[in-house]
Design a protein around this motif. Sequence first.
Motif, PDB file in Angstrom:
ATOM      1  N   THR A   1      -5.577   4.317   6.510  1.00 43.19           N
ATOM      2  CA  THR A   1      -6.038   4.035   5.186  1.00 43.19           C
ATOM      3  C   THR A   1      -6.848   2.927   5.119  1.00 43.19           C
ATOM      4  OG1 THR A   1      -4.117   2.454   5.106  1.00 43.19           O
ATOM      5  CG2 THR A   1      -3.690   4.805   4.804  1.00 43.19           C
TER       6      THR A   1
ATOM      7  N   GLU B   1       0.911  -1.079  -0.202  1.00 40.01           N
ATOM      8  CA  GLU B   1       0.118  -0.065   0.067  1.00 40.01           C
ATOM      9  C   GLU B   1       0.763   1.222  -0.053  1.00 40.01           C
ATOM     10  OE1 GLU B   1      -1.511   1.338   3.742  1.00 40.01           O
ATOM     11  OE2 GLU B   1      -1.707  -0.652   4.087  1.00 40.01           O
TER      12      GLU B   1
ATOM     13  N   ASP C   1      -3.082   8.954   0.951  1.00 43.33           N
ATOM     14  CA  ASP C   1      -4.028   8.941  -0.025  1.00 43.33           C
ATOM     15  C   ASP C   1      -3.672   7.867  -1.067  1.00 43.33           C
ATOM     16  OD1 ASP C   1      -5.031  11.345   0.931  1.00 43.33           O
ATOM     17  OD2 ASP C   1      -4.229  12.837  -0.312  1.00 43.33           O
ATOM     18  N   GLN C   2      -2.620   7.812  -1.356  1.00 43.40           N
ATOM     19  CA  GLN C   2      -2.442   6.474  -2.377  1.00 43.40           C
ATOM     20  C   GLN C   2      -2.731   5.421  -1.592  1.00 43.40           C
ATOM     21  OE1 GLN C   2       1.597   7.105  -3.784  1.00 43.40           O
ATOM     22  NE2 GLN C   2       1.297   9.051  -4.772  1.00 43.40           N
TER      23      GLN C   2
ATOM     24  N   ILE D   1      -5.392   2.369  -2.904  1.00 42.75           N
ATOM     25  CA  ILE D   1      -4.956   0.931  -3.080  1.00 42.75           C
ATOM     26  C   ILE D   1      -6.144   0.109  -2.060  1.00 42.75           C
ATOM     27  CG2 ILE D   1      -3.220  -0.806  -2.634  1.00 42.75           C
ATOM     28  CD1 ILE D   1      -1.455   1.588  -3.323  1.00 42.75           C
TER      29      ILE D   1
END
Length: 361
Positions: free
Chosen positions: A262, A228, A233-234, A238
């Motif tokens: 996340t 991840e 944010d990314q 994912i």
Amino acid sequence: MRKLWKQGLAVCSAAVLVLGLAACGDTKQESKEKDKSASAGNESASSDFDPADYPVAISMDNMNHPVHRIVQMGFLKAAEKLGYTNAKVIGTEGTDSAENFAAAEAFSAEGGKGLLLWAGDSSSYPTIAKCAAAGTVVGIPHFNHQQEDGSYPEGLAFNMACNPKTYGKDVADLMAEKLDGKEGTIALTQNTKNVTENNATQAFRDEWEVMKDKYKLDKIKILDTQLEGGVIDQATAINLAIIQSNQDLIGAFGTTGNSPITWADAAAKAGKKDGEVFIAGMDATEGNLDYLEAGKVQALVAQPLYDEAYKTMEYLDTIFRGGTVPEWTDLEAPIVTKEGTDKNGIAYHRDIAKQVQEFFK
């Protein structure tokens, strides 16, 4: 103490904030404490020893990450208590480990006496050797650098960490109990592929097989481990994609310091209710504790970030004063839950998080 922090920042280069944290190191030799165990060497130190004459530093990347701030505070508080007035934070605010190592080498070349080096892989070994050759005592917490033959990198004075196999097993035990009799899938995510995180997720898988003899887990499948990354944010995107591809997801264990947030945010975006996915992740930071208390996350692995840094400075002090310390020190990483108490509870770690906020105002 804030003056010391600002002094350290002046050495660093600005970059983006990303988590490069890999969880803790594996300990293959708990008996490696040898006869090198911590001594009362302070009595043998010269009577005119003055800590103020010994520059010390903690060198790391991602300097402003909340996880790393805990480490920095532990080191600087210990330095202050022990009388080391020339203590600072060096490294980089970004993710380039080469900048971190360059800062460490520059500190050593300028007469630095003691260094906590934040380094998770063998790319740090030339820097360790170079600093040690220049007379700097180098200690590494958090990451285990023991080699297959039992030795440690040239120049490394001591090493300490918690065991990712232990906390990976502990998370699997807790999740197996909570998901007993259910049906669905479990996701495992890491920041990068590295020895520490690899060991944590593999230990989870291995323990899950053992737990099948105790709980009804035959209808639960563990997915392939995914990366991840360290950008919130990314990573959220994912993890959301993992949920969308596996609508029956009922559990997730992430081994990065951002993974509680996340995974919880990804679950919310996927329309999951709080607690519908059993989420476990790393580090008892303020944001992660908020999510745990709100019921968005069910468990946090509290790596001993403060303790390991504080103890590293204590070890440096012992060595400076003529004493000896263990080559390896094994540390504990408690699993924190909403119902837990003491080191397994929210209040204990809230206090540390509050101290970090005050310390780095």
